[in-house]
Scaffold this active site. Structure first.
Site, mmCIF file in Angstrom:
data_model
loop_
_atom_site.group_PDB
_atom_site.id
_atom_site.type_symbol
_atom_site.label_atom_id
_atom_site.label_comp_id
_atom_site.label_asym_id
_atom_site.label_seq_id
_atom_site.Cartn_x
_atom_site.Cartn_y
_atom_site.Cartn_z
ATOM 1 N N LYS A 124 0.833 -1.197 0.000
ATOM 2 C CA LYS A 124 0.000 0.000 0.000
ATOM 3 C C LYS A 124 0.871 1.251 0.000
ATOM 4 O O LYS A 124 0.695 2.146 -0.828
ATOM 5 C CB LYS A 124 -0.925 -0.012 1.230
ATOM 6 C CG LYS A 124 -1.966 1.089 1.252
ATOM 7 C CD LYS A 124 -1.581 2.214 2.175
ATOM 8 C CE LYS A 124 -2.663 3.300 2.182
ATOM 9 N NZ LYS A 124 -2.329 4.363 3.139
ATOM 10 N N ASP A 142 -6.058 0.288 0.408
ATOM 11 C CA ASP A 142 -6.221 0.499 1.844
ATOM 12 C C ASP A 142 -7.557 -0.107 2.279
ATOM 13 O O ASP A 142 -8.235 -0.755 1.498
ATOM 14 C CB ASP A 142 -6.127 1.988 2.201
ATOM 15 C CG ASP A 142 -7.278 2.795 1.612
ATOM 16 O OD1 ASP A 142 -8.174 2.207 0.966
ATOM 17 O OD2 ASP A 142 -7.297 4.013 1.804
#
Length: 220
Positions: A124, A142
């Site tokens: 991420k 996310d």
DNA sequence: CTCCCGATAT
DNA sequence: ATATCAGGAG
């Protein structure tokens, strides 16, 4: 449903979100790739709003990778305390800065595979930096992207990496970086985990999980 | 799968 | 008082 239809559906969803959220920069405040890297590490399990409060003063005190490793870990811990997980984050940030100096001439590497090698940097975080600081096509998955991707039926999985690759096959590269901003923004502002505001959701008609009952709270 | 942890909404 | 928010490492 055929893959072609799935792609057309995905494009429809993201094109709609694009009209509602034309501002597509990250919610994190930063001016350089290095600042974005630090801010994104701090944003793990923490809201972007909280990170921005911390980095406003943090970035005045620490400019270069060298600045972060020239203080004791305990001092850095105090400076990032309110973002939570401060011991691990301080340790990771110092480890990152050491690595930048030793392996990358003090610069943030542009390559995704190099970014994920840095301590405290997972897929991420690496995607946020590669995509937003360097304009390299990447999708940052996310918690919002995970939730909305499942609600919208793009995938049935909570696996961050699987979702990333699924969205990548569903969308043209030109959508990648913005796609996570749109989903995250929509997740933060309308499609809450607790009470999704379906009544004011611009993609409700497209959403397989649309629930007309959703969000009547407060309105008798 | 467990640990790492504070801030905020309820 | 307690649930929920929010990723990465071991």
């Amino acid at each position: 449903m055929a893959e072609k239809q799935e792609k057309a559906f995905a494009k429809k969803v993201f094109d709609k979100l694009a009209t509602v959220y034309p501002e597509v920069h990250p919610a994190l405040e930063y001016t350089t790739a290095f600042q974005l890297l630090i801010a994104t590490i701090l944003s793990a399990q923490c809201t972007d709003a909280r990170v921005n409060i911390v980095t406003e003063t943090l970035f005045k005190k620490y400019k270069k990778p060298q600045d972060y490793i020239s203080v004791a870990q305990e001092e850095l811990e105090k400076d990032i305390f309110s973002t939570g997980f401060y011991r691990m984050k301080a340790k990771n940030i110092q480890g990152c800065c050491k690595s930048l100096i030793e392996n990358y001439n003090g610069k943030v590497p542009k390559d995704f595979d190099e970014l994920v090698k840095l301590p405290g940097v997972g897929r991420k975080t690496a995607s946020v930096v590669a995509g937003n600081a360097f304009g390299i096509p990447a999708i940052a998955v996310d918690t919002h992207v995970i939730r909305l991707s499942n609600l919208l039926g793009f995938i049935d999985s909570k696996d961050q990496t699987k979702i990333e690759f699924r969205l990548k096959e569903l969308l043209p590269e030109s959508y990648w970086v913005n796609s996570s901003h749109w989903l995250a923004t929509h997740g933060r502002e309308v499609c809450f985990a607790r009470h999704p505001q379906c009544h004011e959701c611009v993609i409700a008609k497209l959403c397989p999980s649309f629930n007309p009952q959703s969000n009547m709270k407060g309105k008798k």
